[in-house]
Design a protein around this motif. Sequence first.
Motif, PDB file in Angstrom:
ATOM      1  N   ASN A   1     -13.336  19.938  12.454  1.00 52.57           N
ATOM      2  CA  ASN A   1     -13.475  20.977  11.459  1.00 52.57           C
ATOM      3  C   ASN A   1     -14.644  21.908  11.798  1.00 52.57           C
ATOM      4  OD1 ASN A   1     -12.210  21.556   8.741  1.00 52.57           O
ATOM      5  ND2 ASN A   1     -14.373  21.690   8.253  1.00 52.57           N
ATOM      6  N   GLU A   2     -15.764  21.303  12.188  1.00 48.05           N
ATOM      7  CA  GLU A   2     -16.952  22.083  12.547  1.00 48.05           C
ATOM      8  C   GLU A   2     -16.671  22.969  13.754  1.00 48.05           C
ATOM      9  OE1 GLU A   2     -19.877  19.028  12.913  1.00 48.05           O
ATOM     10  OE2 GLU A   2     -20.156  18.883  10.733  1.00 48.05           O
ATOM     11  N   LYS A   3     -15.927  22.400  14.695  1.00 44.62           N
ATOM     12  CA  LYS A   3     -15.613  23.140  15.919  1.00 44.62           C
ATOM     13  C   LYS A   3     -14.730  24.351  15.585  1.00 44.62           C
ATOM     14  CE  LYS A   3     -13.493  21.451  20.055  1.00 44.62           C
ATOM     15  NZ  LYS A   3     -13.294  20.203  20.776  1.00 44.62           N
ATOM     16  N   VAL A   4     -13.709  24.119  14.780  1.00 48.20           N
ATOM     17  CA  VAL A   4     -12.761  25.189  14.434  1.00 48.20           C
ATOM     18  C   VAL A   4     -13.413  26.278  13.584  1.00 48.20           C
ATOM     19  CG1 VAL A   4     -10.641  25.674  13.161  1.00 48.20           C
ATOM     20  CG2 VAL A   4     -10.716  23.720  14.669  1.00 48.20           C
ATOM     21  N   LEU A   5     -14.248  25.848  12.624  1.00 51.60           N
ATOM     22  CA  LEU A   5     -14.880  26.842  11.745  1.00 51.60           C
ATOM     23  C   LEU A   5     -16.203  27.355  12.308  1.00 51.60           C
ATOM     24  CD1 LEU A   5     -14.132  25.433   8.179  1.00 51.60           C
ATOM     25  CD2 LEU A   5     -13.036  27.339   9.338  1.00 51.60           C
ATOM     26  N   GLY A   6     -16.579  26.822  13.480  1.00 51.36           N
ATOM     27  CA  GLY A   6     -17.754  27.351  14.168  1.00 51.36           C
ATOM     28  C   GLY A   6     -19.050  27.123  13.418  1.00 51.36           C
TER      29      GLY A   6
ATOM     30  N   VAL B   1      -7.814  24.426   1.584  1.00 50.92           N
ATOM     31  CA  VAL B   1      -7.521  23.731   2.839  1.00 50.92           C
ATOM     32  C   VAL B   1      -6.705  24.677   3.715  1.00 50.92           C
ATOM     33  CG1 VAL B   1      -6.515  21.687   3.892  1.00 50.92           C
ATOM     34  CG2 VAL B   1      -7.481  21.534   1.600  1.00 50.92           C
ATOM     35  N   LEU B   2      -7.304  25.096   4.819  1.00 55.12           N
ATOM     36  CA  LEU B   2      -6.614  26.011   5.739  1.00 55.12           C
ATOM     37  C   LEU B   2      -5.814  25.222   6.763  1.00 55.12           C
ATOM     38  CD1 LEU B   2      -9.503  28.554   6.568  1.00 55.12           C
ATOM     39  CD2 LEU B   2      -7.792  28.713   4.749  1.00 55.12           C
ATOM     40  N   GLY B   3      -4.750  25.840   7.264  1.00 56.80           N
ATOM     41  CA  GLY B   3      -4.014  25.287   8.400  1.00 56.80           C
ATOM     42  C   GLY B   3      -4.601  25.880   9.683  1.00 56.80           C
ATOM     43  N   ILE B   4      -4.247  25.293  10.812  1.00 59.14           N
ATOM     44  CA  ILE B   4      -4.776  25.779  12.093  1.00 59.14           C
ATOM     45  C   ILE B   4      -4.440  27.258  12.318  1.00 59.14           C
ATOM     46  CG2 ILE B   4      -4.480  25.564  14.611  1.00 59.14           C
ATOM     47  CD1 ILE B   4      -6.394  23.513  13.471  1.00 59.14           C
ATOM     48  N   GLN B   5      -3.222  27.676  11.944  1.00 57.88           N
ATOM     49  CA  GLN B   5      -2.840  29.093  12.143  1.00 57.88           C
ATOM     50  C   GLN B   5      -3.757  30.041  11.378  1.00 57.88           C
ATOM     51  OE1 GLN B   5      -0.939  30.394  14.284  1.00 57.88           O
ATOM     52  NE2 GLN B   5       0.400  28.735  14.923  1.00 57.88           N
TER      53      GLN B   5
ATOM     54  N   THR C   1      -6.837  29.846  11.013  1.00 57.08           N
ATOM     55  CA  THR C   1      -8.116  30.055  11.705  1.00 57.08           C
ATOM     56  C   THR C   1      -8.019  31.148  12.764  1.00 57.08           C
ATOM     57  OG1 THR C   1      -7.721  28.370  13.412  1.00 57.08           O
ATOM     58  CG2 THR C   1      -8.731  27.617  11.348  1.00 57.08           C
ATOM     59  N   LYS C   2      -6.787  31.631  13.005  1.00 58.95           N
ATOM     60  CA  LYS C   2      -6.602  32.704  14.003  1.00 58.95           C
ATOM     61  C   LYS C   2      -6.551  34.082  13.363  1.00 58.95           C
ATOM     62  CE  LYS C   2      -4.286  29.356  16.913  1.00 58.95           C
ATOM     63  NZ  LYS C   2      -3.019  28.799  17.358  1.00 58.95           N
ATOM     64  N   LEU C   3      -6.774  34.152  12.041  1.00 57.16           N
ATOM     65  CA  LEU C   3      -6.767  35.453  11.351  1.00 57.16           C
ATOM     66  C   LEU C   3      -7.897  36.329  11.899  1.00 57.16           C
ATOM     67  CD1 LEU C   3      -6.047  34.033   7.827  1.00 57.16           C
ATOM     68  CD2 LEU C   3      -4.784  35.968   8.787  1.00 57.16           C
ATOM     69  N   PRO C   4      -7.647  37.657  12.099  1.00 57.25           N
ATOM     70  CA  PRO C   4      -8.645  38.509  12.770  1.00 57.25           C
ATOM     71  C   PRO C   4      -9.975  38.671  12.032  1.00 57.25           C
ATOM     72  CG  PRO C   4      -6.739  39.809  12.018  1.00 57.25           C
ATOM     73  CD  PRO C   4      -6.385  38.373  11.860  1.00 57.25           C
TER      74      PRO C   4
ATOM     75  N   LEU D   1     -13.745  33.382  -0.482  1.00 55.54           N
ATOM     76  CA  LEU D   1     -13.432  32.105  -1.145  1.00 55.54           C
ATOM     77  C   LEU D   1     -14.715  31.412  -1.609  1.00 55.54           C
ATOM     78  CD1 LEU D   1     -10.622  30.815   1.256  1.00 55.54           C
ATOM     79  CD2 LEU D   1     -10.315  31.736  -1.059  1.00 55.54           C
ATOM     80  N   LYS D   2     -15.738  31.480  -0.772  1.00 52.16           N
ATOM     81  CA  LYS D   2     -17.026  30.862  -1.151  1.00 52.16           C
ATOM     82  C   LYS D   2     -17.633  31.580  -2.354  1.00 52.16           C
ATOM     83  CE  LYS D   2     -18.277  28.794   3.259  1.00 52.16           C
ATOM     84  NZ  LYS D   2     -19.087  28.939   4.478  1.00 52.16           N
ATOM     85  N   SER D   3     -17.454  32.903  -2.414  1.00 54.45           N
ATOM     86  CA  SER D   3     -17.996  33.663  -3.556  1.00 54.45           C
ATOM     87  C   SER D   3     -17.299  33.260  -4.857  1.00 54.45           C
ATOM     88  CB  SER D   3     -17.842  35.175  -3.320  1.00 54.45           C
ATOM     89  OG  SER D   3     -16.502  35.587  -3.583  1.00 54.45           O
ATOM     90  N   LYS D   4     -16.095  32.695  -4.732  1.00 58.62           N
ATOM     91  CA  LYS D   4     -15.354  32.209  -5.902  1.00 58.62           C
ATOM     92  C   LYS D   4     -15.602  30.709  -6.133  1.00 58.62           C
ATOM     93  CE  LYS D   4     -13.180  36.049  -6.916  1.00 58.62           C
ATOM     94  NZ  LYS D   4     -13.488  36.719  -8.183  1.00 58.62           N
ATOM     95  N   SER D   5     -16.619  30.189  -5.439  1.00 61.73           N
ATOM     96  CA  SER D   5     -17.046  28.775  -5.591  1.00 61.73           C
ATOM     97  C   SER D   5     -16.056  27.753  -5.036  1.00 61.73           C
ATOM     98  CB  SER D   5     -17.360  28.445  -7.061  1.00 61.73           C
ATOM     99  OG  SER D   5     -18.318  29.346  -7.553  1.00 61.73           O
ATOM    100  N   TYR D   6     -15.382  28.117  -3.944  1.00 54.75           N
ATOM    101  CA  TYR D   6     -14.484  27.172  -3.261  1.00 54.75           C
ATOM    102  C   TYR D   6     -15.096  26.746  -1.928  1.00 54.75           C
ATOM    103  CZ  TYR D   6     -10.663  27.906  -6.523  1.00 54.75           C
ATOM    104  OH  TYR D   6      -9.890  27.926  -7.656  1.00 54.75           O
ATOM    105  N   LYS D   7     -14.958  25.455  -1.616  1.00 53.63           N
ATOM    106  CA  LYS D   7     -15.289  24.974  -0.270  1.00 53.63           C
ATOM    107  C   LYS D   7     -14.098  25.308   0.614  1.00 53.63           C
ATOM    108  CE  LYS D   7     -18.047  20.870  -1.288  1.00 53.63           C
ATOM    109  NZ  LYS D   7     -17.869  19.445  -1.552  1.00 53.63           N
ATOM    110  N   VAL D   8     -14.320  25.425   1.914  1.00 51.43           N
ATOM    111  CA  VAL D   8     -13.213  25.720   2.832  1.00 51.43           C
ATOM    112  C   VAL D   8     -13.223  24.682   3.954  1.00 51.43           C
ATOM    113  CG1 VAL D   8     -12.219  27.426   4.414  1.00 51.43           C
ATOM    114  CG2 VAL D   8     -13.379  28.189   2.322  1.00 51.43           C
TER     115      VAL D   8
END
Length: 279
Positions: A273-278, A60-64, A66-69, A78-85
């Motif tokens: 969520n969809e909007k933020v993660l594009g 579970v990510l925080g809003i901040q 999502t601003k990582l470069p 994370l997905k390669s390690k079988s985690y949903k985000v």
Amino acid sequence: MSLAQDLLLQEEWRVIDQSAGGIHLNALHSFGMDDTLCASVGSGAAPATARTWVHHNTIVLGIQDTKLPFLKEGIDYLKSKSYKVIVRNSGGLAVVLDEGVLNISLIFPESEKGIDINRGYDAMWMIIKEMFSDFNKKIEAREIIGSYCPGSYDLSIGGQKFAGISQRRLRNGVAVQIYLCINGSGGERADLIGNFYSLSRKGEQTKFEYPEIQPDVMASLSELFNAELTVQDVMLRFLQTLNKKAGRLYAGQLTEEEAGLFEAYYHRVTERNEKVLGR
């Protein structure tokens, strides 16, 4: 009696337990649920409510975050390690949810006086201390540098963090939420988040200061108590402790009115969520 203790004493506590049944639901479901309960408890339509929940491998990510470069590279890892985000709608930074992590939300009505933010945090800290008092280990609330999602109400034993607390306020309702690492390796969870930040940042200067993760400052309660604890064990401790605070404690579920509210709140968190993660 302290103000935090006062907050825990409610005529009625309704408990919605999704610690087993909700494991394979998308974690966005939980954020929609807590918003629904804030609105319904806040309006007086429902009593104070405790909700317990566990989700399968999810970051579970925080809003901040999502601003990582180089966010996409971090998410791909994370997905390669079988985690949903997913991205949550309350404050804070990335946390790990898995089947060894129990989440508890306490939803209070905000009275006319209002609930001071620290009072909500103190109430949760107090109930956790009471739940594990038989282990005779001091549970501190202070920021643990090097942990993921650091905050002034990180719960730790001997400098190792096992829980973090957040708050969500909506429509006269206050949800105080905690994740408790019950079993498994706290260090491995921290390592996962540390790798996510390394890949998402690649050493670039960012306006926001992301944590430099040190896996050895995090542990599960099983590691800290040197005892094999399960989510079910901790659920029992929680219910026994909450029962002492309640005039009446009962198992419940969403009312028909709340189920209608949930549809709208769940749609809102999903869309956002969809909007933020594009996607």
